[in-house]
Design an enzyme around this catalytic site. Structure first.
Site, PDB file in Angstrom:
ATOM      1  CD  GLN A  48      -2.876  -0.961   2.459  1.00  0.00           C
ATOM      2  OE1 GLN A  48      -2.540  -0.289   3.435  1.00  0.00           O
ATOM      3  NE2 GLN A  48      -3.987  -1.660   2.442  1.00  0.00           N
ATOM      4  CD  GLU A 116       4.964   4.375   4.372  1.00  0.00           C
ATOM      5  OE1 GLU A 116       5.486   3.327   4.771  1.00  0.00           O
ATOM      6  OE2 GLU A 116       4.368   4.454   3.285  1.00  0.00           O
ATOM      7  CG  ASP A 220       5.966 -21.643  -2.380  1.00  0.00           C
ATOM      8  OD1 ASP A 220       5.666 -22.426  -1.464  1.00  0.00           O
ATOM      9  OD2 ASP A 220       5.132 -20.943  -2.978  1.00  0.00           O
ATOM     10  CG  HIS A 241       2.007  -3.467   9.068  1.00  0.00           C
ATOM     11  ND1 HIS A 241       1.111  -2.638   9.704  1.00  0.00           N
ATOM     12  CD2 HIS A 241       2.558  -2.730   8.071  1.00  0.00           C
ATOM     13  CE1 HIS A 241       1.119  -1.455   9.112  1.00  0.00           C
ATOM     14  NE2 HIS A 241       1.986  -1.484   8.116  1.00  0.00           N
ATOM     15  NE  ARG A 288       6.104  -0.976   8.483  1.00  0.00           N
ATOM     16  CZ  ARG A 288       6.024  -1.322   7.207  1.00  0.00           C
ATOM     17  NH1 ARG A 288       6.632  -2.403   6.778  1.00  0.00           N
ATOM     18  NH2 ARG A 288       5.343  -0.573   6.354  1.00  0.00           N
ATOM     19  CG  HIS A 349       3.963  -6.286   6.846  1.00  0.00           C
ATOM     20  ND1 HIS A 349       2.913  -6.227   5.963  1.00  0.00           N
ATOM     21  CD2 HIS A 349       4.781  -5.242   6.535  1.00  0.00           C
ATOM     22  CE1 HIS A 349       3.084  -5.194   5.150  1.00  0.00           C
ATOM     23  NE2 HIS A 349       4.210  -4.587   5.473  1.00  0.00           N
ATOM     24  NE  ARG A 384       9.688  -4.037   4.888  1.00  0.00           N
ATOM     25  CZ  ARG A 384       8.583  -3.442   4.436  1.00  0.00           C
ATOM     26  NH1 ARG A 384       8.667  -2.597   3.424  1.00  0.00           N
ATOM     27  NH2 ARG A 384       7.419  -3.678   4.991  1.00  0.00           N
ATOM     28  CG  LEU A 390       7.334  -1.821  -3.182  1.00  0.00           C
ATOM     29  CD1 LEU A 390       6.210  -0.837  -3.518  1.00  0.00           C
ATOM     30  CD2 LEU A 390       7.070  -3.160  -3.861  1.00  0.00           C
TER      31      LEU A 390
END
Length: 518
Positions: A48, A116, A220, A241, A288, A349, A384, A390
């Protein structure tokens, strides 16, 4: 058998970015992308917040972004990697814009930058509250324009093919030759032989059950790399999160973006107290790990199942403009952000560890690369920084592309055996898979969650061994199903998280063990 120049496992931002770049550079070479659900289903789609990039040179700087990243990583970041990733941000954004990705602009036509938790400045480029969805859309559109890219949706990668599968090969020389692939619609298992293989398979959230990740996030790629003997590192650093939307079953996977707190929302307990001020001077904008641990502490003290995010003091029209998807989801759950507090709870998260890679994205297995959340680059350290993921995927996909542009990988001249399922039978005992899955997820939530202890970790280790043995016996006797393979992969991932947690004797970032403070 299919032979290809490049095999990419995963169709999120990491896999698609590499695929588009290498296909544009070498139109005569083929890229095959394998993805186990629809082509657009990935962790990227659900991101998001946005991409953290230094663009406002008057108020922000690379130095500030680097410092924020290092603080969040709590001393375990690779400094050189942090500098490299952050300084490349503006260039990688330019490429996204060229591929047609759209980002929000302010009234003056400049990027509408968000802020953020853990960030000292406004630097998050976003598209409403569905940034990942927009990036995924643009990348898929570009991939479909390139005739040398083939996307195979609903194809599940079972195992990497290494020298362990090749008769007469040196067992000590780790090399990857492709992967065994399961066509989920036909039930066929076939071989993809590749000059080079990239794991871009996303995260592990479903190992915990309560997660912001989609149902495909079953670890995986990490499990396949682990079974192939690749180096896996920092698996203890699972980021929770702080604010997933809570529902009565405690199974909500909808993320209330960190950007909502950056926008000015307050965290409150049931009594209405804004409790983050008691835990960190940055309050709701602490990193976080701090916010998640603070909420966990509040819940343990009160016995409540959730806390609240208060947006009632914010400009409702501005909120709806910035977070239309979150606003609609809240309304669907009979929550009006103008008058009601949003019930939230921490949920699994993001994984900061994973398959160890160098700056070029190379794993410890020759011809095998990894990128995105399944990789461990050294950028995140112990925790992180929001919206750095991203960015990391974009930068490492580019680095892997640059390496391949200079180093041509030859087709492996080996005889690869077909997948052997001789002696297996089609099972009707799906209840066994579901039972073991629920037991695994409950085990990880209760014993290997936000706050851990040596006793809980050791108990988890013992119970995991029993689940592992039972599932392995079942796997060897049964025809392949996706749910069985996912469960097997999640057990491998859980084992890595538990064992690497037990090896850590110091609390860092997102890892907190009560025995390490005694």
């Amino acid at each position: 058998m299919i032979a290809t120049h490049y095999l990419v496992i995963g169709s999120g931002i990491a896999g698609l970015t590499f695929s588009v770049k290498i296909a544009e550079k070498f139109p005569e070479r083929n890229v095959v992308i394998v993805t186990k659900a629809n082509e657009d289903e990935s962790n990227t789609k659900y991101a998001q917040g946005g991409v953290a990039i230094v663009l406002d040179k008057e108020n922000d700087s690379f130095k500030k972004h680097i410092k924020d990243t290092l603080i969040a990583g709590d001393g375990l970041c690779n400094d050189a990697v942090v500098k490299m990733v952050i300084k490349e941000g503006p260039q990688r954004l330019e490429e996204l814009l060229l591929w047609g990705a759209n980002f929000d602009l302010d009234a003056k036509g400049a990027f509408d930058l968000g802020k953020e938790g853990g960030h000292s400045e406004y630097r998050v480029v976003h598209h409403k509250d569905i940034t990942g969805y927009e990036i995924e859309r643009a990348l898929l559109k570009r991939a479909h324009q390139l005739p040398n890219i083939t996307i195979l949706p609903h194809h599940f990668a079972l195992d990497l093919i290494t020298n362990h599968h090749i008769a007469g090969a040196d067992a000590n020389e780790l090399k990857c030759y492709g992967a065994y692939i399961f066509n989920q619609k036909t039930g066929e298992i076939f071989t993809i032989k590749a000059n080079s293989t990239l794991l871009a398979s996303g995260g592990i959230g479903c190992v915990y059950g309560h997660t912001t990740n989609p149902v495909i996030a079953t670890g995986d790629g990490i499990a396949m790399a682990y079974r192939a003997k690749a180096k896996i590192k920092d698996m203890e650093f699972v980021q929770f999160h702080p604010t997933a939307l809570y529902d009565a079953k405690g199974e909500s996977s909808f993320l209330i973006s960190e950007a909502v707190r950056g926008f000015g929302a307050y965290l409150r307990n049931k009594a209405g107290k804004r409790f983050m001020l008691d835990h960190d001077e940055r309050a709701e904008l602490a990193s976080r790990d701090i916010v998640s641990q603070s909420i966990d502490s509040e819940l343990k003290k009160s016995g409540e199942s959730h806390v609240y995010l208060d947006c009632t003091h914010l400009d409702p029209e501005a909120f709806i403009q910035h977070f239309p998807n979150i606003y609609k989801k809240c309304l669907d759950n009979h929550i009006d952000i103008k008058t009601d507090w949003i019930p939230v709870v921490p949920a699994s998260h993001y994984l900061c560890g994973g398959i160890k890679v160098n700056k070029k994205g190379k794993t410890t297995i020759e011809n095998l690369f990894a990128c995105g959340e399944c990789s461990r680059t050294g950028l995140h350290g112990a925790n992180r920084l929001a919206s750095n993921s991203l960015l990391e995927a974009l930068v490492y996909a580019h680095n892997i592309f640059k390496y391949h542009a200079k180093h041509e990988y030859k087709e492996p001249q080996v005889e690869i055996p077909d997948w052997n399922d001789e002696g297996t039978t089609i099972t009707e005992e799906h209840v066994l898979i579901q039972h073991n899955l629920k037991e695994l997820q409950a085990l990880m939530r209760n014993y290997v969650g936000i706050v851990r202890s040596n006793e809980r970790l050791k108990r988890a280790e013992k119970r995991l061994e029993l689940i592992h043995d039972e599932v392995e016996d079942f796997y060897k006797a049964s025809k392949i199903t996706t749910s069985l393979c996912e469960l097997r992969n999640m057990i491998n991932v859980a084992h890595l998280i538990v064992t690497q947690s037990l090896q850590r004797s110091e609390n860092k970032g997102g890892y907190f063990n009560i025995d390490n403070v005694r």
